[in-house]
Each structure stands twice: as C-alpha cells, then as structure tokens.
Design a protein around this motif. Structure first.
Motif, PDB file in Angstrom:
ATOM      1  N   ALA A  12      22.615  38.999  46.854  1.00 52.05           N
ATOM      2  CA  ALA A  12      22.917  37.793  47.634  1.00 52.05           C
ATOM      3  C   ALA A  12      23.181  36.594  46.741  1.00 52.05           C
ATOM      4  N   ALA A  13      22.769  36.678  45.463  1.00 50.31           N
ATOM      5  CA  ALA A  13      22.983  35.572  44.533  1.00 50.31           C
ATOM      6  C   ALA A  13      24.283  35.710  43.763  1.00 50.31           C
ATOM      7  N   ALA A  14      25.100  36.696  44.099  1.00 54.60           N
ATOM      8  CA  ALA A  14      26.391  36.856  43.424  1.00 54.60           C
ATOM      9  C   ALA A  14      27.273  35.657  43.725  1.00 54.60           C
ATOM     10  N   VAL A  15      27.981  35.181  42.709  1.00 53.60           N
ATOM     11  CA  VAL A  15      28.823  33.996  42.886  1.00 53.60           C
ATOM     12  C   VAL A  15      30.197  34.354  43.442  1.00 53.60           C
ATOM     13  N   ILE A  16      30.491  35.633  43.547  1.00 56.47           N
ATOM     14  CA  ILE A  16      31.750  36.049  44.138  1.00 56.47           C
ATOM     15  C   ILE A  16      31.450  37.127  45.174  1.00 56.47           C
ATOM     16  N   ILE A  17      32.095  37.056  46.307  1.00 57.26           N
ATOM     17  CA  ILE A  17      31.780  37.913  47.439  1.00 57.26           C
ATOM     18  C   ILE A  17      32.963  38.833  47.724  1.00 57.26           C
ATOM     19  N   PRO A  18      32.749  40.162  47.700  1.00 53.81           N
ATOM     20  CA  PRO A  18      33.831  41.078  48.077  1.00 53.81           C
ATOM     21  C   PRO A  18      34.189  40.904  49.549  1.00 53.81           C
ATOM     22  N   ARG A  48      37.191  59.427  41.556  1.00 47.14           N
ATOM     23  CA  ARG A  48      37.025  60.532  40.627  1.00 47.14           C
ATOM     24  C   ARG A  48      37.299  60.125  39.182  1.00 47.14           C
ATOM     25  N   THR A  49      37.913  58.969  38.995  1.00 47.81           N
ATOM     26  CA  THR A  49      38.264  58.521  37.649  1.00 47.81           C
ATOM     27  C   THR A  49      37.036  57.972  36.940  1.00 47.81           C
ATOM     28  N   ALA A  50      36.850  58.393  35.686  1.00 47.54           N
ATOM     29  CA  ALA A  50      35.711  57.907  34.904  1.00 47.54           C
ATOM     30  C   ALA A  50      35.932  56.461  34.520  1.00 47.54           C
ATOM     31  N   GLY A  51      34.923  55.641  34.717  1.00 44.59           N
ATOM     32  CA  GLY A  51      35.012  54.224  34.379  1.00 44.59           C
ATOM     33  C   GLY A  51      34.112  53.416  35.291  1.00 44.59           C
ATOM     34  N   GLU A  52      33.970  52.156  34.971  1.00 41.39           N
ATOM     35  CA  GLU A  52      33.084  51.283  35.746  1.00 41.39           C
ATOM     36  C   GLU A  52      33.885  50.461  36.737  1.00 41.39           C
ATOM     37  N   ASN A  53      33.480  50.512  37.987  1.00 39.42           N
ATOM     38  CA  ASN A  53      34.093  49.700  39.028  1.00 39.42           C
ATOM     39  C   ASN A  53      33.277  48.418  39.169  1.00 39.42           C
ATOM     40  N   LYS A  54      33.915  47.284  38.910  1.00 39.96           N
ATOM     41  CA  LYS A  54      33.142  46.040  38.904  1.00 39.96           C
ATOM     42  C   LYS A  54      34.060  44.827  39.033  1.00 39.96           C
ATOM     43  N   ILE A  55      33.419  43.708  39.327  1.00 38.24           N
ATOM     44  CA  ILE A  55      34.048  42.391  39.281  1.00 38.24           C
ATOM     45  C   ILE A  55      33.282  41.579  38.246  1.00 38.24           C
ATOM     46  N   SER A  56      33.986  41.019  37.286  1.00 35.78           N
ATOM     47  CA  SER A  56      33.368  40.145  36.283  1.00 35.78           C
ATOM     48  C   SER A  56      33.844  38.721  36.535  1.00 35.78           C
ATOM     49  N   VAL A  57      32.917  37.796  36.544  1.00 35.34           N
ATOM     50  CA  VAL A  57      33.264  36.400  36.767  1.00 35.34           C
ATOM     51  C   VAL A  57      32.489  35.537  35.782  1.00 35.34           C
ATOM     52  N   ILE A  58      33.174  34.547  35.208  1.00 35.00           N
ATOM     53  CA  ILE A  58      32.551  33.578  34.305  1.00 35.00           C
ATOM     54  C   ILE A  58      32.777  32.190  34.883  1.00 35.00           C
ATOM     55  N   LEU A  59      31.691  31.451  35.069  1.00 34.50           N
ATOM     56  CA  LEU A  59      31.759  30.076  35.544  1.00 34.50           C
ATOM     57  C   LEU A  59      31.409  29.153  34.385  1.00 34.50           C
TER      58      LEU A  59
END
Length: 273
Positions: A12-18, A48-59
């Motif tokens: 809930a403290a994420a600064v970006i919301i999907p 099925r693809t190897a890798g990290e699914n993510k959102i990166s954000v810098i404020l």
C-alpha cells in the motif's frame, strides 16, 4: 537524509499503482537515498520467460548528485543505452524498440517489444518526467524515472502497452492548474450563465399551460374497394353460369343461339308439299 538500506514495505506504500485488474503487486522493496527514493515493485505473473517482472521508480527530491556522497545521479535518457537495457531485461526474446511516438498522462515514453517462441509477449518501457522549478530556479519537484519490464502469456502488444497508460503515481506530480486570468480581476464581471443559460440556485417550476383544446384527429377517409374486373369471353366460347344460389334469377343452362340463318324442320313422311 542518510541512505537507508533496502527494505520490504507494505504494497500500500508503493508510490506507483498498477492498473485495476493487474498485474498485481507481489513485493515492494524501497531504498532511501539522500536525494531520492527508489522502489522496485515486483509484479505477479505466469509468464514462461525467465526474468523479473517489475516496475522500478525513482523519485528525486532535488537535483541529482554525482554519486560521491551516496546521492543518486539523475542521468538523462540521452546518456542511457535503453536498447541494451531491454535486451538485458529480456534476453533471447527478440526485443525491438518501437519507432512510434506515444505519451500517457505524464508525458512521452518509449518502449520495446519482444515475442519469444514460448508464446509470451514482453515489454520494456521507460519514462522520465522532468522536474518542475520555482520562479527562483529552485527545484519544486525532482525528476521521476519509471521503468516497466513485464512478460505475459496470451497477451498482445496493445494489452501490455495499456499498462503504461493506466499507471498512476501516488505522489504530487504537476502543480495545480491555474484559473482563468479574469477570475477575481476588477472590471471583469462574471455572470452565472452556463451552457443551458442562466443557472438558478433554486430552479423555478415550469409554467403549466391550461385550457388548451386538444387537437382533433384528422377524419378517416375510407377508400372504396375497386370493382372486380370481369373478362369478356372470346366469340363462340360456351357461357359458364355464374356460381349463384339455386332458384335465383338467371339460373339454368343457357343455350347459345346460332350465329346465322334459320332452323329448317323437315316435313313428316306422306305429308303434302
């Protein structure tokens, strides 16, 4: 502000919301720097693809540093090899950088798409929201940098790209919009008139019109049925009696008269001439 080690925080403290409907948030790792906050938001996926699914954000809270005092550097995308970043995020997926100009609610962004043979569709997207400055030149809001990397099964390019359009930052991004210059100005009267005319605080009742004679309906004009057409028989044809009730006038068999000459009756035998 001293640097804080990376720690897992409440989603809930994420600064970006999907966007609604996913991808869901699996974990949020936050790191605080003297001039910025960085969050890596891990996403739920069945790819099925190897890798990290993510959102990166810098404020960034102010201008970027040079990295000498643990301050993060604010590096423009012109100095970043974004194609290499996409290939590193999703190797062996045939990543291709989009040549199209696109923008969401926060401004322009770029993206690359990969379609590996396992049926996944992958996206690597990046966006840099420029800082806003005060009239004095001081930073009012620092740069915001967003990166999305995601692979999904049975998804199209458009479905993955739609995530970038529906992302919402849970922070103040733009200053409030200014009102019209005439609002509050002298010698600039403003009347409560809208698209429907004068706007009343208490709407007046509509006038009721009485003693109106209702319009009479137009008279119905009956159209007589057309008379039956009787075709005349050809010359010499037998006359077929009409299907009238028995005993009515004109019933019986009619024998046609000979067309010409008189009837000759022969005299009985032995008679005089």
């Amino acid at each position: 502000m001293p640097t804080r080690e990376a720690s897992i925080i409440n989603p809930a403290a994420a600064v970006i919301i999907p966007p609604p409907g996913g991808p869901g948030i699996a974990k949020v790792v936050s790191t605080t720097f003297p001039n910025a906050i960085r969050q890596d938001i891990s996403l739920v996926t069945q790819a099925r693809t190897a890798g990290e699914n993510k959102i990166s954000v810098i404020l960034f809270q102010d201008r970027g540093g040079d990295g000498s005092d643990a301050r993060l550097r604010d590096i423009p995308f012109t100095n970043v090899n974004l194609t290499q970043e996409a290939l590193t995020a999703w190797p062996d997926t045939g990543m291709a950088v989009s040549p199209y100009y696109v923008q969401n609610a926060y401004g322009p962004f770029g993206y690359a798409i990969g379609k590996p043979a396992n049926g996944d569709t992958c996206i690597y997207a990046w966006q840099r929201i420029e800082p806003t400055l005060r009239p004095s030149g001081a930073t009012e809001r620092g740069t915001i940098v967003i990166r999305l990397q995601l692979c999904r099964q049975n998804s199209s390019e458009r479905q993955l790209l739609e995530i970038m359009y529906q992302l919402r930052l849970d922070v103040s991004v733009f200053p409030p919009g200014r009102g019209a210059a005439r609002v509050g100005a002298l010698t600039a009267p403003i009347v409560p008139v809208g698209v429907l005319g004068f706007e009343e605080v208490i709407p007046s009742a509509r006038p009721v019109v009485r003693n109106q004679t209702p319009a009479r309906p137009a008279p119905q004009v009956s159209t007589p049925a057309p008379a039956p057409v009787i075709a005349a028989p050809p010359p010499g044809a037998p006359i077929v009696p009409s299907p009238t009730a028995s005993g009515s006038a004109g019933s019986g068999t009619q024998v046609p008269a000979p067309s010409s000459g008189s009837v000759i009756v022969p005299s009985p035998p032995g008679g005089s001439n």
